[in-house]
Design an enzyme around this catalytic site. Sequence first.
Site, PDB file in Angstrom:
ATOM      1  CG  ASP A 445      -2.486   0.721   0.454  1.00 18.89           C
ATOM      2  OD1 ASP A 445      -2.548   1.407  -0.026  1.00 18.89           O
ATOM      3  OD2 ASP A 445      -3.130   0.689   1.604  1.00 18.89           O
ATOM      4  CG  ASP A 513      -9.184   2.182  -0.439  1.00 23.19           C
ATOM      5  OD1 ASP A 513      -9.332   1.351  -0.732  1.00 23.19           O
ATOM      6  OD2 ASP A 513      -9.251   3.241   0.313  1.00 23.19           O
TER       7      ASP A 513
END
Length: 690
Positions: A445, A513
């Site tokens: 990430d 997301d």
Amino acid sequence: MLEIAENGRTWVLSGPTSSYAVHLTEHDELLHLHWGPAIALADAEELAARPLPGASSFESQLDGREEYPVEGGPRFARPALSVRTPERRGTEWTFERYDTEGDELRLRFRDGGLAITLHYRTRGDVVERWTTLDNDGAEPLELLRADSATWTLPEREGWRLSQLHGRWAAESRLVRSDLTYGEKVIGSRRGHTGHQHLPWVALDTDATEERGEVYGCALAWSGSWRLAVAQLPDARVQITGGAGYDDSGLLLLAPGESFTTPVFAGLWSDTGYGGASRTWHTYQRTYVIPDADQDRPVLYNSWEATQFDISEDQQEVLARRAAAVGVELFVVDDGWFGARTSDRAGLGDWTPNPDRFPAGLKPLADRVHALGMRFGIWVEPEMVNADSDLYRAHPDWVQYQEGRKRTEFRNQLVLNLAREDVQEYLWEQLDGLLSSAPIDYVKWDFNRCFTDAGWPGEAYPQRLWVDHVRALYGLLDRLREAHPGVAFESCSGGGGRIDLGIMSRTDQVWTSDNTDPLDRLAIQHGFSQIHPARVMAAWVTDSPNTQLNGRVSSLRFRFVSAMAGVLGVGGDLSEWTEEELAEARRWVDLYKEIRPLVQHGDLYRLRPPTGGLSAVQYVRGDETVVLALLQAQHYGEPLPALRLRGLDPTASYECLETGEVHRGAVLLHHGLRTGLRGDLDATVLRLRRI
């Protein structure tokens, strides 16, 4: 295929249906000749014989025709190359030679101590271009701008520009607009690819999904970047792109140093936007994505179920439920390491939390393997919390400006990965981690942008923008070589780092997301313009969607939406009923049946997600599958029929869901009407040649 004229000054690169041609004049001016339908070398030589238009005091005969415009001389168009030395600025180059290696063409020029090599290579109908700059002189050279390539389009009227724009939780949304005179500039000055734009553009004049000419370009770079689409005063169009957003300074090349730009790939298609997309997808599966012939497993990620409140026993409970519904890869997300009980601490300390995992990750990984699943973890190596052992030991390892406040987003700072000591620390930490337990997968990430991109004490601090990305690539390459069984996923708060560069080093990407299944349709539609389903991770999460918008949707709709890519599950399985778990198992089993088509087949976008019915189709060999999703139905209007694509028009196909037999030009009526029963409903229809 590469063809070269006898005089060595005209070159034609050809793929199955297209050609790209350039010509060097007697004055060492490199001109673009052709990009489009396949032509022969004789055709290119005829184009090369045509005289340039006359120059004037206000216009250049080179603008819009030059293959790689440099700064300086009789030019007014945006330069792809801008160089500064202690004595002068600009480039006045001469041609040295050309050479070939395999299917690669190299054209070499020189300006004093600077050697400039333009590279060309065909990959099917995709042309890859990049540039190498070598400082062979005795003085340093500053690269203010070093773009990978400039693409020149044929003379047309009424160009239309397609791009993918967005923001966090709303990435990859497709927009098309008329191209007007002047420049349209997109890019990122954030240090990573960014949620705001994907580094891709396409141009057409009258293309549809399945018909018409389309020109597309995509940049393979995961840092700051810029693409400029310019319609020049004589209506010619050029597209210039490369690393870095502005011209304030890219790199300082000391004597003996070189810089190779990222690949800037382009394609021409005469089969519309759908055909262009399928060409891009085939190119990436064949030449870009590692191990693209392998199926990506069905994944479970524990983040939305647990957030930071995790423990070894709790993860095992989720793992057992995940295995029961057919999951093949179990991933422990954020919260397993350091003092990571919230987003305020722990980043940089990549060792298991001793309270949560007393014996490290190996016991949980072993139990996950015993359940028949692979085991994965989440990391964010390029970041650090101020509340961490790493930052307390090395506060100078982050990007910062001397005498200025260190900006924190999500309570974290960006490590200066351009530093060799930071690179070595991360290698030791991650290599040790992957050696300490049977880890099969890493979700990598990157949750904040560059802000204070300073490097006190460094002679040329601007280089961190480029060298951070080069170090990231080097670290991923090194880890993949040392741990060949580990798969990697690129994530950046969702879709903030998606490009051909990161895809050449990772096995899939986290698209957004936003896991709401309705919102995802537009995101996935845009993503598919350039990237294949084989890398597009999509999750089934809980309803209502408490993470984002509170929307309620059926498990059926959530699964079919996510089955358009690499299927994952991210809901709290400990709260799912036995009926929901049983239904989930049926959907996972169905996905495994159609996975070869979805991940490796040809994609046809049958109806866009603009309201009402949307549908995508995948074709592989004698099989096809349709994912149809009904967003809303108004006033009792009947469902439209779907005409399928890519099938043999002389063959017959049986729909496995309804038993109906269709000819190759299939119109689906009955299957849709029986499978779709109301708003936010979905169905899967499979057809097989008989």
